[in-house]
Design a protein around this motif. Sequence first.
Motif, PDB file in Angstrom:
ATOM      1  N   UNK A  47       0.839  -1.207   0.000  1.00 53.91           N
ATOM      2  CA  UNK A  47       0.000   0.000   0.000  1.00 53.91           C
ATOM      3  C   UNK A  47       0.871   1.253   0.000  1.00 53.91           C
ATOM      4  N   UNK A  48       1.908   1.254   0.833  1.00 54.05           N
ATOM      5  CA  UNK A  48       2.827   2.390   0.889  1.00 54.05           C
ATOM      6  C   UNK A  48       3.510   2.592  -0.462  1.00 54.05           C
ATOM      7  N   UNK A  49       3.957   1.504  -1.076  1.00 55.36           N
ATOM      8  CA  UNK A  49       4.642   1.604  -2.357  1.00 55.36           C
ATOM      9  C   UNK A  49       3.738   2.102  -3.470  1.00 55.36           C
ATOM     10  N   UNK A  50       2.495   1.625  -3.488  1.00 58.45           N
ATOM     11  CA  UNK A  50       1.557   2.051  -4.529  1.00 58.45           C
ATOM     12  C   UNK A  50       1.252   3.536  -4.413  1.00 58.45           C
ATOM     13  N   UNK A  51       0.997   4.006  -3.188  1.00 62.25           N
ATOM     14  CA  UNK A  51       0.722   5.427  -2.998  1.00 62.25           C
ATOM     15  C   UNK A  51       1.932   6.281  -3.370  1.00 62.25           C
ATOM     16  N   UNK A 132       3.368  -1.748  -9.243  1.00 61.35           N
ATOM     17  CA  UNK A 132       3.535  -1.282 -10.619  1.00 61.35           C
ATOM     18  C   UNK A 132       2.198  -1.147 -11.326  1.00 61.35           C
ATOM     19  N   UNK A 133       1.321  -2.110 -11.111  1.00 64.60           N
ATOM     20  CA  UNK A 133       0.032  -2.132 -11.806  1.00 64.60           C
ATOM     21  C   UNK A 133      -0.805  -0.904 -11.464  1.00 64.60           C
ATOM     22  N   UNK A 134      -0.899  -0.573 -10.188  1.00 66.92           N
ATOM     23  CA  UNK A 134      -1.733   0.551  -9.767  1.00 66.92           C
ATOM     24  C   UNK A 134      -1.218   1.855 -10.371  1.00 66.92           C
ATOM     25  N   UNK A 165      -8.457   6.046  -6.625  1.00 62.42           N
ATOM     26  CA  UNK A 165      -7.726   4.814  -6.318  1.00 62.42           C
ATOM     27  C   UNK A 165      -7.491   4.682  -4.815  1.00 62.42           C
ATOM     28  N   UNK A 166      -7.213   5.797  -4.154  1.00 66.44           N
ATOM     29  CA  UNK A 166      -7.013   5.761  -2.708  1.00 66.44           C
ATOM     30  C   UNK A 166      -8.283   5.297  -2.005  1.00 66.44           C
ATOM     31  N   UNK A 167      -9.417   5.870  -2.387  1.00 67.62           N
ATOM     32  CA  UNK A 167     -10.693   5.492  -1.771  1.00 67.62           C
ATOM     33  C   UNK A 167     -11.028   4.033  -2.082  1.00 67.62           C
ATOM     34  N   UNK A 168     -10.769   3.609  -3.329  1.00 67.49           N
ATOM     35  CA  UNK A 168     -11.035   2.221  -3.712  1.00 67.49           C
ATOM     36  C   UNK A 168     -10.153   1.259  -2.916  1.00 67.49           C
ATOM     37  N   UNK A 169      -8.884   1.639  -2.730  1.00 71.38           N
ATOM     38  CA  UNK A 169      -7.986   0.795  -1.941  1.00 71.38           C
ATOM     39  C   UNK A 169      -8.419   0.699  -0.492  1.00 71.38           C
ATOM     40  N   UNK A 170      -8.853   1.820   0.078  1.00 68.25           N
ATOM     41  CA  UNK A 170      -9.334   1.820   1.459  1.00 68.25           C
ATOM     42  C   UNK A 170     -10.603   0.980   1.585  1.00 68.25           C
ATOM     43  N   UNK A 171     -11.496   1.104   0.603  1.00 70.09           N
ATOM     44  CA  UNK A 171     -12.728   0.315   0.635  1.00 70.09           C
ATOM     45  C   UNK A 171     -12.417  -1.178   0.518  1.00 70.09           C
ATOM     46  N   UNK A 172     -11.446  -1.513  -0.322  1.00 71.95           N
ATOM     47  CA  UNK A 172     -11.054  -2.915  -0.473  1.00 71.95           C
ATOM     48  C   UNK A 172     -10.470  -3.462   0.818  1.00 71.95           C
ATOM     49  N   UNK A 173      -9.673  -2.638   1.494  1.00 74.38           N
ATOM     50  CA  UNK A 173      -9.089  -3.053   2.771  1.00 74.38           C
ATOM     51  C   UNK A 173     -10.168  -3.305   3.813  1.00 74.38           C
ATOM     52  N   UNK A 174     -11.129  -2.393   3.912  1.00 80.16           N
ATOM     53  CA  UNK A 174     -12.212  -2.557   4.883  1.00 80.16           C
ATOM     54  C   UNK A 174     -13.071  -3.768   4.554  1.00 80.16           C
ATOM     55  N   UNK A 175     -13.320  -3.965   3.244  1.00 82.50           N
ATOM     56  CA  UNK A 175     -14.106  -5.127   2.819  1.00 82.50           C
ATOM     57  C   UNK A 175     -13.394  -6.430   3.183  1.00 82.50           C
ATOM     58  N   UNK A 176     -12.077  -6.462   2.980  1.00 80.00           N
ATOM     59  CA  UNK A 176     -11.320  -7.672   3.289  1.00 80.00           C
ATOM     60  C   UNK A 176     -11.187  -7.897   4.788  1.00 80.00           C
TER      61      UNK A 176
END
Length: 225
Positions: A47-51, A132-134, A165-176
């Motif tokens: 997460x740190x690397x993607x941001x 890399x993908x993000x 992307x930040x919001x989507x990543x946070x939502x994915x984290x909460x969902x998981x």
Amino acid sequence: MKALLCRTGMAFLSPLYLLIFLVFIVETVASACTVDIEKNTPWDFMFFGAMTCMMISVFPQALMGEDEHIGWNRFCLTMPVKRSQYVSEKYLLTLGFIVLFALLSSVGVIILMVKTTGFDIKDYLLVLSVILCVSLLMMSIDLPMVFRFGTKKGIMLFAGLFLLIFVAGLALFLWASYNDAGRAFFRQVQEADHLVLALCILTGIAVIYTASWLLSIRLYQKREF
């Protein structure tokens, strides 16, 4: 092409860019050296690397904005430089930046693995491929806008994509974390062959980035100054 890359490389030797790079490298090394094996996981560094990579990828756009401000993008086209070469140079520059800072950002993953279960190339490649993908996905969407309408609109889109992307990543984290289906999905990811997943991710983003590259060339060839 080589001359364009050299000219852009010289632009990054300015004190401001060197200071930003130095701060980033020091922060990355400090974060990597203070790994807490009880609290940190490879996914934290992902997460740190993607941001980080998404934020650092704004620098090639900043240089493009400078080119537009001083008229370099128009001037270089009066020389024996094709528009496709100008676009390709920016795509190669962006790719190089993202790969470099993705590797730097993933140093913490390597240290954490060495301290715990040992270095696993498959796990490392999966984390690196997601970073890399993000970043490359965001730039694949943003760069065609830059070459068609200019850097001002491109940076506006960049900011919107970063927030999305930040919001989507946070939502994915909460969902998981709080949903049974999310936890089951991530268990399947952890149990899958990480090398195969990494190769699939890298192949997919390579296709998308190449398509964006070709689209930008077509859009820039039709652009009028």
